[in-house]
Write an enzyme that holds these catalytic residues in place. Structure first.
Site, mmCIF file in Angstrom:
data_model
loop_
_atom_site.group_PDB
_atom_site.id
_atom_site.type_symbol
_atom_site.label_atom_id
_atom_site.label_comp_id
_atom_site.label_asym_id
_atom_site.label_seq_id
_atom_site.Cartn_x
_atom_site.Cartn_y
_atom_site.Cartn_z
ATOM 1 N N GLY A 41 53.732 -30.543 40.544
ATOM 2 C CA GLY A 41 54.533 -31.761 40.789
ATOM 3 C C GLY A 41 55.881 -31.459 41.398
ATOM 4 N N SER A 109 51.143 -24.111 41.177
ATOM 5 C CA SER A 109 52.003 -24.806 42.123
ATOM 6 C C SER A 109 53.428 -24.832 41.572
ATOM 7 C CB SER A 109 51.449 -26.208 42.400
ATOM 8 O OG SER A 109 52.114 -26.820 43.475
ATOM 9 N N TRP A 110 54.043 -26.011 41.422
ATOM 10 C CA TRP A 110 55.359 -26.059 40.775
ATOM 11 C C TRP A 110 55.285 -25.431 39.387
ATOM 12 C CZ3 TRP A 110 60.325 -26.094 40.473
ATOM 13 C CH2 TRP A 110 60.928 -26.415 39.249
ATOM 14 N N ASP A 265 46.023 -21.865 51.755
ATOM 15 C CA ASP A 265 46.914 -22.789 51.059
ATOM 16 C C ASP A 265 48.053 -23.160 52.011
ATOM 17 O OD1 ASP A 265 48.853 -24.000 49.454
ATOM 18 O OD2 ASP A 265 48.452 -22.700 47.746
ATOM 19 N N HIS A 293 45.046 -25.197 48.276
ATOM 20 C CA HIS A 293 46.067 -25.221 47.235
ATOM 21 C C HIS A 293 45.591 -25.784 45.900
ATOM 22 C CE1 HIS A 293 50.157 -25.363 45.647
ATOM 23 N NE2 HIS A 293 49.985 -26.633 45.321
#
Length: 314
Positions: A41, A109-110, A265, A293
């Site tokens: 996010g 990811s984040w 990605d 991703h």
């Protein structure tokens, strides 16, 4: 491939004392190996499918919605919302909710950014580290995805991303979006939020995914996702210097870990994962050849579950 659906056996809200209430849930085996799942996010949230990455008979898993998103309150809030606020939340959740001396930290990811930041601050609290789709929060990475790089791969989607921004403000698109995402006009805010979120939703998988596009286009999700993610990218206090996470990777030495990265990605290109691998050589590194991703692409998902199973018995 995923474990069967499960429901939390306990859930609640962490009062941070500075205006936020953070939703958390515990699932799996209360006597199992402690683990924490960190969602991407950063303005999205944890979902029921994330519980299914861990063997529920062997793990005790804590999931939480980071500040301002999901079921946490207040919604889409930017106040007192930085990387270091979140790592402090994690420490309180570990000590006060999980009651564990150490836990496996899992983030994509984040969530990989947050996992690395936490592990570098609290290495003694991390039994193992699993990170996927590595985002080092560097200016070069932000320019790649939000200014000049990925647009060469997705010119049609990029045109839609540019649409809310006048041509004379496109020299710094992150700043231009911040102006609209934090402005007083609710119509402009929502238009900008949808465009920001949809850019990621369209580019997140190797093959176009209607599911990811739909989730990023939802009005409530898009507003929190876009506002909070953009806020982290422009906030001056989230890191001491550009490239801090890779510079301080030596602090991970001694922590068993796995790095999982899709070769194609576009959101968080493989170079950052490769550099992390070089700086943290004892980590197992998987460069998945047929993936982008998203965590639920088959090659990525298989590696994630393989990692949680590997560490379950440690």
């Amino acid at each position: 491939m995923l474990y069967p659906p499960i429901e939390p056996y306990r859930k609640g809200m962490l009062d941070t004392g500075d205006g936020h209430q953070v939703y958390w849930e515990l699932c799996g085996n209360p006597q199992g190996k402690p683990a924490v799942f960190l969602h991407g996010g950063p303005g999205s949230g944890c979902t029921p499918v994330h519980r299914r990455l861990f063997d529920p008979t062997r793990y005790n898993v804590l999931l939480f919605d980071q500040r301002g998103c999901g079921r946490s309150r207040p919604h889409a809030s930017l106040d007192n919302n930085t990387t270091w606020h979140l790592t402090a939340d994690m420490e309180r959740l570990r000590a006060d909710v999980m009651g564990a001396e150490k836990w496996l930290v899992f983030g994509g990811s984040w969530g990989s950014t947050l996992a690395l930041a936490y592990a570098q601050q609290h290495s003694g609290r991390v039994s193992e580290l699993v990170v996927r789709g590595i985002f080092g929060l560097r200016r070069a990475e932000l320019r790649w995805f939000y200014q000049e790089g990925a647009s060469w791969l997705f010119p049609d989607y990029w045109e839609d991303f540019l649409a809310p921004i006048p041509s004379d403000e496109r020299g710094d698109l992150i700043a231009a979006y911040r102006k609209r995402l934090t402005g007083d006009d609710p119509v402009e805010r929502l238009r900008a939020a949808k465009a920001w979120s949809l850019w990621e939703g369209r580019t997140i998988t190797l093959m176009p995914s209607a599911k990811h596009q739909q989730s990023h286009a939802d009005e409530r999700n898009a507003l929190a996702f876009a506002r909070i993610e953009n806020h982290y990218f422009v906030h001056d206090g989230f890191m001491e210097c550009d490239g801090q996470l890779l510079r301080d990777a030596h602090r991970l030495h001694g922590i068993p870990g796995t790095i999982i990265q899709g070769r194609y990605d576009a959101c968080t290109p493989a170079r950052t994962a490769w550099e992390l691998h070089k700086a943290w050589p004892q980590a197992v590194f998987h460069l998945v050849p047929d993936a982008g991703h998203a965590f639920d692409e088959p090659g990525i998902l298989a590696r994630l579950i393989q990692a949680t199973n590997t560490y379950a018995g440690r």
